[in-house]
Each structure stands twice: as C-alpha cells, then as structure tokens.
Design an enzyme around this catalytic site. Structure first.
Site, PDB file in Angstrom:
ATOM      1  N   ASN A 210      -1.041  -1.335   2.408  1.00 26.59           N
ATOM      2  CA  ASN A 210       0.290  -1.931   2.556  1.00 26.59           C
ATOM      3  C   ASN A 210       0.742  -1.780   4.000  1.00 26.59           C
ATOM      4  OD1 ASN A 210       1.729   0.716   2.809  1.00 26.59           O
ATOM      5  ND2 ASN A 210       0.998   0.959   0.706  1.00 26.59           N
ATOM      6  N   ASP A 284      -0.368   1.805  -6.006  1.00 21.02           N
ATOM      7  CA  ASP A 284      -0.235   1.927  -7.458  1.00 21.02           C
ATOM      8  C   ASP A 284      -1.531   1.568  -8.177  1.00 21.02           C
ATOM      9  OD1 ASP A 284       2.471   2.731  -7.473  1.00 21.02           O
ATOM     10  OD2 ASP A 284       3.106   0.654  -7.192  1.00 21.02           O
ATOM     11  N   LYS A 294     -21.455  -4.107   1.771  1.00 25.29           N
ATOM     12  CA  LYS A 294     -20.494  -5.176   1.998  1.00 25.29           C
ATOM     13  C   LYS A 294     -20.732  -6.318   1.014  1.00 25.29           C
ATOM     14  CE  LYS A 294     -18.934  -8.499   5.480  1.00 25.29           C
ATOM     15  NZ  LYS A 294     -19.110  -9.009   6.854  1.00 25.29           N
ATOM     16  N   LYS A 349      10.584  10.903 -13.266  1.00 24.78           N
ATOM     17  CA  LYS A 349       9.672  11.745 -12.489  1.00 24.78           C
ATOM     18  C   LYS A 349      10.258  13.122 -12.188  1.00 24.78           C
ATOM     19  CE  LYS A 349       7.549   7.582 -10.649  1.00 24.78           C
ATOM     20  NZ  LYS A 349       7.008   6.841  -9.493  1.00 24.78           N
TER      21      LYS A 349
END
Length: 402
Positions: A210, A284, A294, A349
């Site tokens: 990300n 996630d 590869k 959590k």
C-alpha cells in the site's frame, strides 16, 4: 515544532568541525529558533565572526572584555536569554575546563552560568578522545542533570586517520536539541510502535503493498524518544529514518517485510511493553501461495488469478494479550462510514484508543507531511484534532495517552 520560538545559544570551540556550525545555525533558524553564538578565540580561526553573525543575525560573543558587547556581563545575560545551549565542537581542552569549573574565556564563562539544558558534541583526534583526562571530563559532565552528552562518531578525521572522534552530524545535533528541550514525561516507559507498510510476496520480484510511507509511525517514535521512553519500532519498508535519535536514545529498530514478520516481531515485544501504538498499514490479505520463480506471462494469456488469504489481525491478537497496566492504541484509515467503522474496531480489538484518519479529509492519509485525525476512546469520548503537521499530530497523540 519543538524548536519553534526557542532561544538557542550555540557555543563553538577551536576544532576543525567548527566549519559545520553555520549550517547548524541555519537549520535551527529554519525550525523557528532564535540563535545567538558564543565562541572561544581559537574557534574564529576555523569559522569567521562575520559568517556566524550573518547566519545568526546577532553579534558574536567571543571576548569577555570586547567594547562591542551589548551587556557588561554578556556571560550572564546570554544564559538568562537562552532556553538551551549547544556546544559543538567541544574540544578536549574545552571539555576538561568545563568539567573542572575553569571559566577563563567567553564560552567557558557563559557555560559556567548556564543552568538550562546543554547539548555537548565532542570532536577531536582519537588519541585525544581516548585519553584518561578527556574521558574523565566526559564522564563528569555526563552526570550533570542538565547535560545531554553526545558520543563522538567514528570515521575519517581531519588528521588523515580514521577512528572515533568525529563530531556528530548536524541532524544529530538538531535531534539532541529537541530531546533536551522536551519534558521527560515518559522516562523509563517501554513503548512499542509499528510503522510503515508490509509487502506480501507474489513471486520473487512482485508483491502486494500500500501507499504508507511510515511518516506517522516514525513521528510517534520521535515524540516518545524525546519524552524519555525506551522505544521499539517494528517497521515495514520505509524511506524515513530515526537514525539521528539512535545516536543517543534507547531505540531498537526491528525491520520486517511481510505482515507475518510484523505480527511475530510485535507479539514478541509486547510482553515488556507499557504502551503499544499500532500505526503500521498492515496488509489484510496475502497470497495463499508464493511462487519461487518469477511468474511469466504465457502466449495468449488474458488474465491471471491470485488467491488471497487473510493475515493475522495484530491489533486483535494484542487486545487479547493486553494486561491491565498496558495501553493499546490502534489506527483506522477509512474511506466511508469512518467513525462507525473505527468505533467497531475500537471495541472488537479491546483498544484503549483508536486514531481515525479519513481519506476524504484533504491533507490527510498517505505520502503527505500533514494529517487530520479524530481520537476515539474506549469510554466513548472523542477528540478532533485540526489539520496539523504529522509531528504535531504525533505530539498531540502522545500527550493524550500520557
């Protein structure tokens, strides 16, 4: 932010590293500080009074009896004016004089009157640094409550040899100034921080990740280090650095790549932690299978499917492990139903606080130096912070945790 509006007195003695001090003064002023300079006469053999006056914007105090002094007791008025002092470079001669209370020039008389924070950066030849007299002086000065004594760095020296004795670089002096000026409200506390992204391998050359840069997590670590905490940072791949603080603070960097590595390192460090701040943007999902070679596109191939599986939820795992004396803080980056999603995470959590970011807020999120957050607490209260620089956000978060 810490240096903005501060009065900083820079003391320079006669070492070759004095040539770096105009850059130090420039950066202190760029950070918003007002800077004045005092020197030994020998320091002016390495850097001119005109240069120092130009970059600082003030006359240089180098002679106790000079007619140009603004006050008859400059060595008293300057410590009264200053919020802190940086002495760099500190030669062997200067260190020994300061340790034994000898005050026979502009710099040493000023130091003798200084009762506020002082950062000292030694610089000299290796043999001089290792001499019993110098080490004794360093040991004595290090015990003074108001002094932050930096260790000399190793590398090439002006005399042509290599060894320990180089003055720490300017970025370390800036970090030490921040540290010296910050109240030690976390002294001795063990703080665990996760930062940056994770990379989930598809094959040896590709991965899922990300846009996290790690800036927010590293700003939090900096805020904790300045407050005297013992900090462990579990970091994914980042371009930012805490290297200046590593030179004088109790900082452990644990570098990881994948979410599984981050989970393992975080769990391992959690038992001895007083405060854990989970700022990392952990994946996630991760590929169920990672190719050992590869993956090549085949002739005529139009698509490829990668099967993903969920990663271990680090925050939820630590929430189950949390003891009454521990504080657990999470982060939530949301794009819709922001507060409802963050509150759900907070409760599910077992977090004490969650920091909510919304990508809908201009200036917040990944890759920028600013952030706008809302702090949500387990007791149902919340606090909105305005758009601030990430370091200011980090300082505000830490103050709320304390």
């Amino acid at each position: 932010m810490i240096l903005k509006g501060k009065h900083i007195l820079v003391g320079i003695s006669g070492g070759i590293a004095a040539y770096k001090i105009p850059e130090l003064i420039r950066l202190l002023k760029k950070a918003g500080a007002d800077v004045q300079v005092t020197t030994t006469k020998h320091a002016l053999e390495f850097v001119t009074s005109l240069t120092l006056q130009t970059v600082s914007g003030h006359k240089v105090y180098s002679d106790v009896f000079a007619a140009i002094n603004e006050h008859s007791t400059e060595h008293i008025s300057l410590p009264d004016w200053a919020d802190m002092m940086i002495i760099a470079p500190a030669t062997a001669n200067l260190l020994c004089k300061m340790a034994h209370g000898i005050a026979d020039d502009a710099l040493t008389t000023t130091f003798a009157a200084m009762r506020k924070p002082v950062v000292i950066a030694p610089a000299m030849n290796t043999n001089m640094y290792n001499s019993p007299a110098t080490q004794h002086a360093i040991s004595m000065l290090s015990k003074w409550e108001n002094i932050t004594m930096l260790d000399a760095a190793s590398g090439e020296l002006a005399c042509g040899t290599s060894g320990k004795g180089r003055m720490q670089e300017v970025d370390v002096l800036i970090a030490a100034a921040e540290y010296a000026l910050t109240p030690k409200t976390l002294l001795g506390k063990q703080v665990l921080i996760t930062a940056g992204p994770t990379q989930e391998a598809i094959d040896p050359v590709r991965y899922i990740t990300n846009a996290s840069t790690g800036k927010m997590g590293y700003a939090l670590a900096r805020a904790c280090l300045n407050r005297g905490a013992i900090v462990t940072v579990v970091s994914g791949p980042c371009q930012v650095s805490l290297k200046p603080w590593q030179e004088f603070c109790p900082l452990q960097m644990v570098n990881v790549v994948s979410s599984a590595e981050m989970c393992q390192a975080t769990i391992q460090a959690f038992d001895k932690t007083d405060i854990a701040i989970l700022c990392a943007a952990v994946a996630d999902f991760t590929p169920k299978d990672t190719a050992d070679k590869k993956i090549k596109k085949q002739p005529g191939q139009a698509e490829m499917t990668i099967q993903l599986q969920t990663t271990t939820d680090i925050a939820a795992t630590l929430g189950k492990m949390k003891q009454p004396h521990q504080t657990l803080v999470g982060f939530a980056l949301e794009t819709h139903d922001e507060q409802a999603n963050a509150e759900r995470k907070l409760q599910a959590k077992n977090l004490d606080m969650i920091v909510l970011n919304s990508l809908q807020d201009k200036g917040a999120g990944f890759g920028v130096d600013t952030n706008k957050v809302t702090l949500l607490y387990a007791n149902g209260t919340k606090k909105d912070l305005p758009l601030l620089m990430k370091q200011e956000v980090a300082d505000a978060i830490i103050e709320q945790i304390i």
